[in-house]
Design a protein around this motif. Sequence first.
Motif, PDB file in Angstrom:
ATOM      1  N   LYS A  18     -20.440  15.422  33.941  1.00 41.12           N
ATOM      2  CA  LYS A  18     -20.007  14.935  35.244  1.00 41.12           C
ATOM      3  C   LYS A  18     -18.848  15.719  35.851  1.00 41.12           C
ATOM      4  O   LYS A  18     -18.293  15.303  36.870  1.00 41.12           O
ATOM      5  CB  LYS A  18     -19.642  13.446  35.198  1.00 41.12           C
ATOM      6  CG  LYS A  18     -20.807  12.552  34.808  1.00 41.12           C
ATOM      7  CD  LYS A  18     -20.415  11.085  34.812  1.00 41.12           C
ATOM      8  CE  LYS A  18     -21.581  10.195  34.405  1.00 41.12           C
ATOM      9  NZ  LYS A  18     -21.194   8.773  34.369  1.00 41.12           N
ATOM     10  N   CYS A  19     -18.502  16.861  35.272  1.00 38.64           N
ATOM     11  CA  CYS A  19     -17.454  17.698  35.858  1.00 38.64           C
ATOM     12  C   CYS A  19     -18.024  19.018  36.360  1.00 38.64           C
ATOM     13  O   CYS A  19     -17.270  19.937  36.664  1.00 38.64           O
ATOM     14  CB  CYS A  19     -16.358  17.972  34.838  1.00 38.64           C
ATOM     15  SG  CYS A  19     -16.908  18.875  33.375  1.00 38.64           S
ATOM     16  N   ASP A  20     -19.343  19.108  36.461  1.00 38.49           N
ATOM     17  CA  ASP A  20     -20.017  20.395  36.657  1.00 38.49           C
ATOM     18  C   ASP A  20     -20.962  20.383  37.845  1.00 38.49           C
ATOM     19  O   ASP A  20     -21.967  21.069  37.855  1.00 38.49           O
ATOM     20  CB  ASP A  20     -20.798  20.745  35.391  1.00 38.49           C
ATOM     21  CG  ASP A  20     -21.734  19.618  34.937  1.00 38.49           C
ATOM     22  OD1 ASP A  20     -21.827  18.581  35.632  1.00 38.49           O
ATOM     23  OD2 ASP A  20     -22.369  19.783  33.874  1.00 38.49           O
ATOM     24  N   ARG A  21     -20.645  19.621  38.893  1.00 42.23           N
ATOM     25  CA  ARG A  21     -21.622  19.348  39.942  1.00 42.23           C
ATOM     26  C   ARG A  21     -21.326  20.079  41.248  1.00 42.23           C
ATOM     27  O   ARG A  21     -20.188  20.159  41.696  1.00 42.23           O
ATOM     28  CB  ARG A  21     -21.669  17.839  40.242  1.00 42.23           C
ATOM     29  CG  ARG A  21     -21.830  16.946  39.005  1.00 42.23           C
ATOM     30  CD  ARG A  21     -23.178  17.104  38.343  1.00 42.23           C
ATOM     31  NE  ARG A  21     -23.285  16.344  37.122  1.00 42.23           N
ATOM     32  CZ  ARG A  21     -23.738  15.092  37.042  1.00 42.23           C
ATOM     33  NH1 ARG A  21     -24.065  14.441  38.141  1.00 42.23           N
ATOM     34  NH2 ARG A  21     -23.826  14.493  35.881  1.00 42.23           N
ATOM     35  N   MET A  22     -22.384  20.604  41.861  1.00 42.82           N
ATOM     36  CA  MET A  22     -22.463  20.879  43.288  1.00 42.82           C
ATOM     37  C   MET A  22     -23.414  19.832  43.850  1.00 42.82           C
ATOM     38  O   MET A  22     -24.358  19.428  43.161  1.00 42.82           O
ATOM     39  CB  MET A  22     -23.022  22.261  43.568  1.00 42.82           C
ATOM     40  CG  MET A  22     -22.170  23.403  43.094  1.00 42.82           C
ATOM     41  SD  MET A  22     -20.799  23.703  44.216  1.00 42.82           S
ATOM     42  CE  MET A  22     -19.832  24.770  43.147  1.00 42.82           C
ATOM     43  N   ALA A  23     -23.229  19.402  45.083  1.00 43.02           N
ATOM     44  CA  ALA A  23     -24.066  18.296  45.535  1.00 43.02           C
ATOM     45  C   ALA A  23     -24.237  18.291  47.049  1.00 43.02           C
ATOM     46  O   ALA A  23     -23.334  18.651  47.798  1.00 43.02           O
ATOM     47  CB  ALA A  23     -23.462  16.971  45.084  1.00 43.02           C
ATOM     48  N   VAL A  24     -25.432  17.846  47.457  1.00 38.40           N
ATOM     49  CA  VAL A  24     -25.711  17.506  48.850  1.00 38.40           C
ATOM     50  C   VAL A  24     -26.550  16.238  48.812  1.00 38.40           C
ATOM     51  O   VAL A  24     -27.667  16.236  48.301  1.00 38.40           O
ATOM     52  CB  VAL A  24     -26.403  18.668  49.599  1.00 38.40           C
ATOM     53  CG1 VAL A  24     -27.634  19.181  48.878  1.00 38.40           C
ATOM     54  CG2 VAL A  24     -26.712  18.276  51.035  1.00 38.40           C
ATOM     55  N   LEU A  25     -26.027  15.140  49.342  1.00 37.70           N
ATOM     56  CA  LEU A  25     -26.687  13.852  49.116  1.00 37.70           C
ATOM     57  C   LEU A  25     -26.205  12.795  50.099  1.00 37.70           C
ATOM     58  O   LEU A  25     -25.219  12.971  50.817  1.00 37.70           O
ATOM     59  CB  LEU A  25     -26.447  13.370  47.692  1.00 37.70           C
ATOM     60  CG  LEU A  25     -25.074  12.777  47.332  1.00 37.70           C
ATOM     61  CD1 LEU A  25     -25.155  12.062  45.984  1.00 37.70           C
ATOM     62  CD2 LEU A  25     -23.972  13.810  47.300  1.00 37.70           C
ATOM     63  N   ILE A  37     -18.276  21.583  45.145  1.00 36.28           N
ATOM     64  CA  ILE A  37     -18.353  21.168  46.541  1.00 36.28           C
ATOM     65  C   ILE A  37     -19.421  20.094  46.673  1.00 36.28           C
ATOM     66  O   ILE A  37     -20.553  20.262  46.208  1.00 36.28           O
ATOM     67  CB  ILE A  37     -18.697  22.356  47.446  1.00 36.28           C
ATOM     68  CG1 ILE A  37     -17.595  23.424  47.365  1.00 36.28           C
ATOM     69  CG2 ILE A  37     -18.889  21.901  48.893  1.00 36.28           C
ATOM     70  CD1 ILE A  37     -17.906  24.691  48.141  1.00 36.28           C
ATOM     71  N   THR A  38     -19.071  18.995  47.314  1.00 36.99           N
ATOM     72  CA  THR A  38     -20.032  17.938  47.618  1.00 36.99           C
ATOM     73  C   THR A  38     -20.138  17.769  49.125  1.00 36.99           C
ATOM     74  O   THR A  38     -19.114  17.629  49.814  1.00 36.99           O
ATOM     75  CB  THR A  38     -19.615  16.607  46.970  1.00 36.99           C
ATOM     76  OG1 THR A  38     -19.840  16.675  45.562  1.00 36.99           O
ATOM     77  CG2 THR A  38     -20.422  15.443  47.525  1.00 36.99           C
ATOM     78  N   LEU A  39     -21.370  17.790  49.629  1.00 41.42           N
ATOM     79  CA  LEU A  39     -21.673  17.437  51.021  1.00 41.42           C
ATOM     80  C   LEU A  39     -22.296  16.039  50.999  1.00 41.42           C
ATOM     81  O   LEU A  39     -23.308  15.819  50.332  1.00 41.42           O
ATOM     82  CB  LEU A  39     -22.648  18.434  51.643  1.00 41.42           C
ATOM     83  CG  LEU A  39     -22.302  19.917  51.532  1.00 41.42           C
ATOM     84  CD1 LEU A  39     -23.311  20.752  52.330  1.00 41.42           C
ATOM     85  CD2 LEU A  39     -20.892  20.203  51.991  1.00 41.42           C
ATOM     86  N   TRP A  40     -21.717  15.132  51.754  1.00 42.02           N
ATOM     87  CA  TRP A  40     -22.091  13.714  51.631  1.00 42.02           C
ATOM     88  C   TRP A  40     -22.194  13.068  53.004  1.00 42.02           C
ATOM     89  O   TRP A  40     -21.440  13.388  53.923  1.00 42.02           O
ATOM     90  CB  TRP A  40     -21.035  12.988  50.792  1.00 42.02           C
ATOM     91  CG  TRP A  40     -20.940  11.492  50.933  1.00 42.02           C
ATOM     92  CD1 TRP A  40     -19.991  10.792  51.605  1.00 42.02           C
ATOM     93  CD2 TRP A  40     -21.822  10.511  50.372  1.00 42.02           C
ATOM     94  NE1 TRP A  40     -20.209   9.448  51.495  1.00 42.02           N
ATOM     95  CE2 TRP A  40     -21.330   9.243  50.740  1.00 42.02           C
ATOM     96  CE3 TRP A  40     -22.968  10.589  49.584  1.00 42.02           C
ATOM     97  CZ2 TRP A  40     -21.957   8.057  50.360  1.00 42.02           C
ATOM     98  CZ3 TRP A  40     -23.588   9.408  49.204  1.00 42.02           C
ATOM     99  CH2 TRP A  40     -23.093   8.165  49.585  1.00 42.02           C
ATOM    100  N   GLU A  41     -23.148  12.141  53.135  1.00 41.41           N
ATOM    101  CA  GLU A  41     -23.199  11.215  54.268  1.00 41.41           C
ATOM    102  C   GLU A  41     -23.446   9.816  53.754  1.00 41.41           C
ATOM    103  O   GLU A  41     -24.346   9.600  52.937  1.00 41.41           O
ATOM    104  CB  GLU A  41     -24.327  11.583  55.244  1.00 41.41           C
ATOM    105  CG  GLU A  41     -23.888  12.436  56.402  1.00 41.41           C
ATOM    106  CD  GLU A  41     -24.958  12.531  57.482  1.00 41.41           C
ATOM    107  OE1 GLU A  41     -25.325  11.480  58.044  1.00 41.41           O
ATOM    108  OE2 GLU A  41     -25.413  13.651  57.750  1.00 41.41           O
TER     109      GLU A  41
END
Length: 525
Positions: A445-452, A374-378
């Motif tokens: 690069k296939c193993d990410r959770m992210a908020v950025l 899951i990536t949370l992005w702005e």
Amino acid sequence: MGSTWGRRAWPVAPLVLVLLATAGCDSGTSDARPQPTDAPSASASASGSGSGSGSASGAPSAARVCADPEPGPAKAPAGAVTVDPAVPGDLAAKTGSSPPHTTFWLRPGTHTLAPDRYAQVAPKEGDTYLGAPGAVLDGRKTNQYAFGGKAPDVTIRHLTVRGFVAPHDEGVVNHDSADGWVVEHTTIRDNSGAGLMAGARQQVRASCLRDNGQYGMNAYKGDGPLRDLVVEGNEITGNNTGDWELRREGCGCTGGVKFWAVDGADIRGNWVHDNRGTGLWADTNNNDFLIEDNVLEANDGAALIYETSYNAVVRRNTIRGNNRVEGRRYAERGDDFPFATVYVSESGGEPRVPARTDRIEIYRNVLEDNWSGITLWENADRFCNSPANTSSGVCTLLVDSPDRCARPGIASAPLYADCRWKTQRVDIHDNRFVLDKSVLDCTEKCDRMAVLANYGTYPDWSPYQGERVAEAITLDQHNRWHDNVYVGPWKFVVHDPSRVLDFDRWQAEPYRQDAGSTLGPRAGG
């Protein structure tokens, strides 16, 4: 200055272009919060990791409809008008000569329309179309549309619709997005454009949306509100055969289903698999979505994108084997952006926008062997009235005119907050994330959770320049992971792509993410 990734959000089709294309043609949840288990759910483990073959073993039983659609009535119902496949254009002619609220029964066989690209059926209010076993409406690669017009409350059941050639961004069934249509036990396949458009109060149930050139369904209505949409128990597979994202780079114009400005949608019990591109994509001022009990499997891109939108519940879904094609493509280009399987882009909970919830809550899902999580992005440069806002001419639901989002007012309250689509109040909990890199044939690069977010640079009058948005989405906008179970070599990206953390640092100050969560042994490589 920001690096190249910082100026790029995942693509959005400008709504003004879609509008022109279409116009050119005639509460928080009440469920008790369960604890995740250490074993995959039955549905998640039934068919392994998903290989792109679309195995049905993990699909909801109600959604395995393409291979074995429910047959229609073998005899004409009392009072129905019988339509003869031996007479070209019989369906359109009898529709035109019959009063509203007529039921039409299509005999077995292949029905055709007149050999003119605009020779579609124009239903009247309350008309019902029932296909006998083996009834097909075939556009013969000649007719653009099957059913069009503005008549409300039309029903289509037990019919196969194929071979129509709708233009880009347009649809074959309910071409003009009329309200109140019901499409059930219907197969819409092998058409150009979108198999199906949507109007308010539309219900699409137990149907097969398969191998259409652009979308299975394009839920877009240019001339009024699109509210209260139900998409339930369908199989949505193999769509975007035209591979439009490669033909028009950055168009954001594909997916199993694309939703635009839909206020209230229940999307449940569907099997969305093997689409070229994204499975489900909600894009631009959608609100109040409930996405539950679906299997999202083996789509080339993300399983779910929720973009510049508000207030949603995503729960009890099995999300398996997605994003392997697109995620790998970007990684092989050297892109370090955490392209995700569930991508929340400039979207969040907003109490001022009425809905069943005032958050985006993602819980009790199983994500297994996808390319990242899951990536949370702005995008700091994307806001109402910014030249970087690819949803051209569209503002947030909190500001009535883009012209208000300008100097000097945008630099202070309330416009400083209200002119942005903000990724805020996202609650990710009680999910199970499983990753086996050997299944993905992946080393990084296939193993990410992210908020950025990116470093804001554009336009020169933007009040969001620098690290303001990155700091806010990471620390100040109430985005929380907690009480999840992780199995495999997960990493965590915060603030910007250069900050890649292990689980301990992700849980520690200042980020304090995933309280109550566990990270288990590595799965595979």
